[in-house]
Motif scaffolding. Structure first.
Motif, short mmCIF file in Angstrom:
data_model
loop_
_atom_site.label_atom_id
_atom_site.label_comp_id
_atom_site.label_asym_id
_atom_site.label_seq_id
_atom_site.Cartn_x
_atom_site.Cartn_y
_atom_site.Cartn_z
N ASP A 1 116.67 69.21 34.14
CA ASP A 1 116.55 70.27 33.14
C ASP A 1 116.50 69.67 31.74
O ASP A 1 117.26 68.77 31.43
N SER A 2 115.66 70.26 30.91
CA SER A 2 115.78 69.93 29.49
C SER A 2 116.98 70.71 28.97
O SER A 2 117.43 71.69 29.58
N ALA A 3 117.50 70.30 27.84
CA ALA A 3 118.66 70.98 27.26
C ALA A 3 118.34 72.44 26.97
O ALA A 3 119.15 73.34 27.24
N VAL A 4 117.17 72.71 26.45
CA VAL A 4 116.79 74.08 26.11
C VAL A 4 116.66 74.92 27.38
O VAL A 4 117.14 76.06 27.43
N ALA A 5 116.06 74.39 28.43
CA ALA A 5 115.94 75.12 29.70
C ALA A 5 117.31 75.43 30.27
O ALA A 5 117.57 76.54 30.75
N TRP A 6 118.22 74.46 30.23
CA TRP A 6 119.59 74.67 30.71
C TRP A 6 120.25 75.79 29.91
O TRP A 6 120.87 76.69 30.47
N HIS A 7 120.12 75.73 28.58
CA HIS A 7 120.73 76.73 27.70
C HIS A 7 120.18 78.12 28.02
O HIS A 7 120.92 79.09 28.11
N ARG A 8 118.88 78.23 28.20
CA ARG A 8 118.27 79.53 28.51
C ARG A 8 118.74 80.07 29.86
O ARG A 8 118.91 81.28 30.03
N ARG A 9 118.94 79.19 30.83
CA ARG A 9 119.40 79.63 32.15
C ARG A 9 120.75 80.33 32.04
O ARG A 9 121.00 81.33 32.70
N ALA A 131 114.42 67.09 19.63
CA ALA A 131 114.37 67.72 20.96
C ALA A 131 115.20 69.00 21.03
O ALA A 131 115.09 69.74 21.99
N GLN A 132 116.03 69.29 20.03
CA GLN A 132 116.98 70.38 20.13
C GLN A 132 116.34 71.76 20.24
O GLN A 132 116.88 72.65 20.87
N PHE A 133 115.21 71.96 19.63
CA PHE A 133 114.65 73.30 19.60
C PHE A 133 113.25 73.34 20.16
O PHE A 133 112.51 74.29 19.91
N ALA A 134 112.87 72.35 20.93
CA ALA A 134 111.55 72.34 21.53
C ALA A 134 111.45 73.47 22.57
O ALA A 134 112.43 73.73 23.26
N PRO A 135 110.30 74.12 22.67
CA PRO A 135 110.17 75.20 23.65
C PRO A 135 110.20 74.69 25.07
O PRO A 135 109.96 73.58 25.36
#
Length: 135
Positions: A1-9, A131-135
């Protein structure tokens, strides 16, 4: 998982706040992501950093996401007074797969341990700003 994908989950499309501690276990969202915790379940006991002394050298054992599988940057750091932190010279002496997506790392400090000097250690994990806010 990317960090953003993890956060969205876990948190949907809301504002990303890596400093939040949603379950009150003392571990931020970033720490939960980096070291294998569950952000909505109190589980800080599973995300341990285990120091040991082996043949007069400090060894640090910790879990991390498998190297190269995320944008995280991990660094073992030292401090003599918990204010200023610097990289701890040493190397990874073993890396073993553990839970899916994670590995256990054993890091060994280069310098021998001295009983004359206090040393505190931490494992820092950060997401590069790009990388923090990449879609």
């Amino acid at each position: 998982d990317s960090a953003v994908a993890w956060h969205r989950r876990y948190f949907g499309n809301g504002t990303i706040n890596w400093n939040a501690d949603d379950d009150g276990d003392g571990v931020s969202r970033l720490g939960e992501y980096a070291f294998g915790g569950q952000p909505l379940i109190t589980d800080s006991h599973t995300m341990r950093i285990i120091p040991t002394i082996v043949t007069n050298h400090l060894q640090i054992q910790f879990n991390r996401r498998i190297a190269g599988s995320s944008e995280l940057v991990y660094q073992v750091q030292k401090s003599s007074g918990l204010i200023h932190w610097a990289p701890l010279d040493g190397s990874e002496i073993s890396v073993t797969p553990t839970a899916p997506g994670f590995e256990e790392v054993v890091f060994r400090a280069t310098a021998a341990v001295s009983s004359d000097t206090a040393i505190f250690v931490q494992v820092a994990a950060e997401i590069p700003a790009t990388a923090q806010f990449a879609p």
